[in-house]
Design a protein around this motif. Structure first.
Motif, PDB file in Angstrom:
ATOM      1  N   ASN A 416      41.189  34.226  47.990  1.00  0.00           N
ATOM      2  CA  ASN A 416      41.353  34.591  46.585  1.00  0.00           C
ATOM      3  C   ASN A 416      40.581  33.617  45.701  1.00  0.00           C
ATOM      4  N   VAL A 445      40.306  38.763  43.985  1.00  0.00           N
ATOM      5  CA  VAL A 445      41.745  38.777  44.259  1.00  0.00           C
ATOM      6  C   VAL A 445      42.364  37.556  43.586  1.00  0.00           C
ATOM      7  N   GLY A 447      45.321  34.836  42.931  1.00  0.00           N
ATOM      8  CA  GLY A 447      46.309  34.220  43.793  1.00  0.00           C
ATOM      9  C   GLY A 447      46.430  32.746  43.492  1.00  0.00           C
ATOM     10  N   THR A 448      47.070  32.037  44.390  1.00  0.00           N
ATOM     11  CA  THR A 448      47.247  30.598  44.235  1.00  0.00           C
ATOM     12  C   THR A 448      46.603  29.876  45.399  1.00  0.00           C
ATOM     13  N   GLN A 478      44.710  39.346  53.433  1.00  0.00           N
ATOM     14  CA  GLN A 478      45.441  40.488  52.890  1.00  0.00           C
ATOM     15  C   GLN A 478      45.694  41.542  53.966  1.00  0.00           C
TER      16      GLN A 478
END
Length: 584
Positions: A416, A445, A447-448, A478
């Motif tokens: 991500n 994407v 996200g963290t 994913q």
């Protein structure tokens, strides 16, 4: 259905047919062929400008020479569309239902008039030298013609080919198609020498072709059919190596392509009237995220130099160049030089960030190994790759296997945008060894990032289960989660682990999985032979753990959609879940 039954091209079933055409008919043929290139590329994508600019030279070659006895080797072969139309493949341009019948490059399996499957630059001269020598050894006849663009001359292999071609004692004709462009603008001192030759109508004293020993001919307008026919007639059946230097216009006949040569080197589907893409890019891109971060880091004092080899548009590097022109370097089509210059920059204390496509990075394998990794220099390489539906000449699936063979390189794979930024920041500020980072080949994407330090390798537990552990590398993190969710619906709770490096294992994590698991499944967006999964399999080789590796098969796929490839390779949640159940 044939969209142009009235075209002269319909009368051409073999190259020899055009020898009976009058000059007005040949000019009409060139106009028709340009229109067909535009219609096809506008519909399904393809190389626009290179083909538009080479049409007269293509027709003139087949008018003067006798293919396939006389052989033409196209450099890159991305401008061989006209050649295909004249050699029995016109239906693939006249009839939209057959647009996909032929590849965008020369293909021996399509026609006896094609001799090599090629899509990378600078190869034509060396290939032609080899064919000329084979002709001489076997006592055969015929002209050997290499057709190479000025942009390709910056590649080291082109120089090596010219060096050996110049001492050949028999027929070899090298057409230098000088349209004053590479994919983007040409780079380097070589191009001033070509400019001097153009300005002097080929009479400049500083002629590096004649210095090397070639006979030299110049055509000031390579888009003049009559002039090109005359030039080819003059060099045909030459008994020593000849350079035919022709000045052409990239994009000729289509003003948007003339006005924006880089944009129309290759294009996605576009509106013929305006030249605008039918599908405009939308939303944030990983390339933009990287450019924004590099800009911040330069402003913070980092001695960054962003580098590439003639593909700035792929990575939005023109934006960085505009802001920091003294921190930007385009080496032209010279991947080897780009990596070795990066090694020099790193040794001198700068922070080189090299941008490259997986399919082109492989051309610099020795420089990656010998100049960068052997010297353990902190060069950063941003790689664009992955399983795609393109030509077999441009596959991006071999980077993990070839980088896996080289010590010292840590090849990171974010899933991500936050992980990408964390990896890039770590590489720029803390890494003391070579680092490569695969740019995810998908929409951004969000996200963290669970980590800020990527040495040593440490995996994160995303989902805890038992019996089965899924290791999804990079963008396939994913896919691992979706597969686990599908299995959970069937009553099976499996573990999901997120690895970050394709080249360095977290052995502690892998050992820990042995307690509750008996099947490990690896997922990677690359060839599985020699890849990340192979490393995991080797780790468990003397243990009871069963390992399944998923990724691309070891083969050259050609113009098969990504969706179909995912089905073939079982890279969908449904197929993976089915395989997992069958292996328990």
């Amino acid at each position: 259905m044939n969209q142009h039954p009235d075209y002269l091209l319909n009368k051409v079933t073999r190259p020899a047919d055009i020898k009976a055409f009058s000059m007005p008919e040949l000019k009409q043929l060139a106009s028709e062929m340009r229109q067909l290139v535009l219609e096809k590329d506008a519909a399904i994508s393809g190389h626009v400008g290179p083909n538009l600019g080479a049409m007269e030279a293509t027709i003139a070659f087949h008018y003067v020479f006798d293919s396939p006895k006389d052989k033409i080797i196209w450099d890159i072969s991305h401008l061989a569309y006209g050649h295909k139309m004249l050699t029995g493949r016109k239906e693939a341009f006249l009839d939209p239902d057959h647009y996909h019948d032929v590849s965008g490059y020369s293909a021996p399996d399509e026609s006896e008039h094609d001799f090599f499957t090629v899509g990378h630059t600078s190869t034509s001269v060396a290939l032609a030298v080899g064919m000329a020598k084979a002709r001489d050894v076997l006592g055969q006849q015929g002209n050997i013609v290499a057709f190479i663009g000025d942009g390709s001359l910056s590649g080291g292999l082109a120089f090596e080919g010219l060096n050996n071609a110049s001492v050949l004692k028999s027929n070899l004709i090298i057409v230098v198609n000088d349209n004053q462009m590479s994919i983007a603008e040409n780079q380097g001192g070589l191009y001033q020498a070509l400019a001097d030759l153009r300005a002097s109508n080929g009479q400049a004293k500083n002629n590096f072709f004649t210095v090397m020993g070639f006979d030299y001919h110049y055509v000031s307008d390579g888009n003049d059919l009559k002039a090109m026919i005359t030039a080819f007639e003059e060099v045909k059946d030459s008994t020593s190596p000849v350079i035919l230097h022709i000045n052409t216009l990239k994009g000729k006949g289509y003003q948007p392509a003339v006005n924006n040569k880089e944009r129309f080197h290759w294009s996605n589907p576009f509106d013929l009237k305006t030249g605008r893409l039918l599908k405009q890019p939308s939303g944030e891109s990983y390339a933009q995220i990287i450019m924004d971060e590099l800009d911040k880091q330069v402003k913070a004092g980092q001695p960054i130099v962003a580098m590439n080899a003639a593909i700035p548009g792929t990575f939005k590097l023109h934006e960085f160049e505009a802001k920091h022109p003294d921190r930007y370097l385009d080496t032209g089509i010279a991947e080897q030089d780009c990596l070795t210059e990066a090694a020099g920059l790193a040794k001198g204390g700068a922070k080189p960030v090299v941008f490259q496509n997986s399919t082109f990075l492989q051309r610099a394998y020795d420089q990656l190994s010998h100049d960068v990794a052997l010297n353990d220099l902190p060069v950063i390489i941003m790689v664009n790759g992955g399983i795609n539906g393109g030509s077999k000449t441009h596959l991006g699936i071999f980077d993990i296997p070839y980088l896996n063979t080289i010590p010292n390189i840590n090849y990171l794979h974010p899933s991500n945008q936050a992980e990408l930024l964390a990896m890039l920041r770590w590489a720029l500020t803390k890494a003391k060894h070579p680092v490569a980072i695969r740019i995810p080949s998908q929409p951004v994407v969000l996200g963290t990032a669970l980590q800020e330090d990527f040495a040593p390798s440490h995996y994160d537990l995303v989902r805890e289960g038992k019996t089965v552990a899924l290791l999804g590398l990079g963008k396939f993190a994913q896919l691992a989660v979706k597969t686990a969710e599908l299995l959970a619906k069937k009553g099976r709770q499996v573990t999901v682990v997120k690895p970050y490096s394709a080249t360095n294992l977290d052995e502690e994590c892998l050992s820990g999985l042995e307690a509750k698991h008996r099947l490990v499944v690896t997922l990677e967006d690359a060839s599985i032979v020699g890849g990340f999964g192979s490393l995991v399999s080797q780790f468990y080789a003397d243990k009871a753990m069963k390992v399944l590796n998923y990724g691309a098969a070891k083969k050259f796929t050609d113009n098969i959609s990504q969706a179909e490839l995912y089905k073939q390779f079982h890279l969908t949640p449904e197929l993976l879940a089915q395989d997992i159940e069958e292996n328990l």
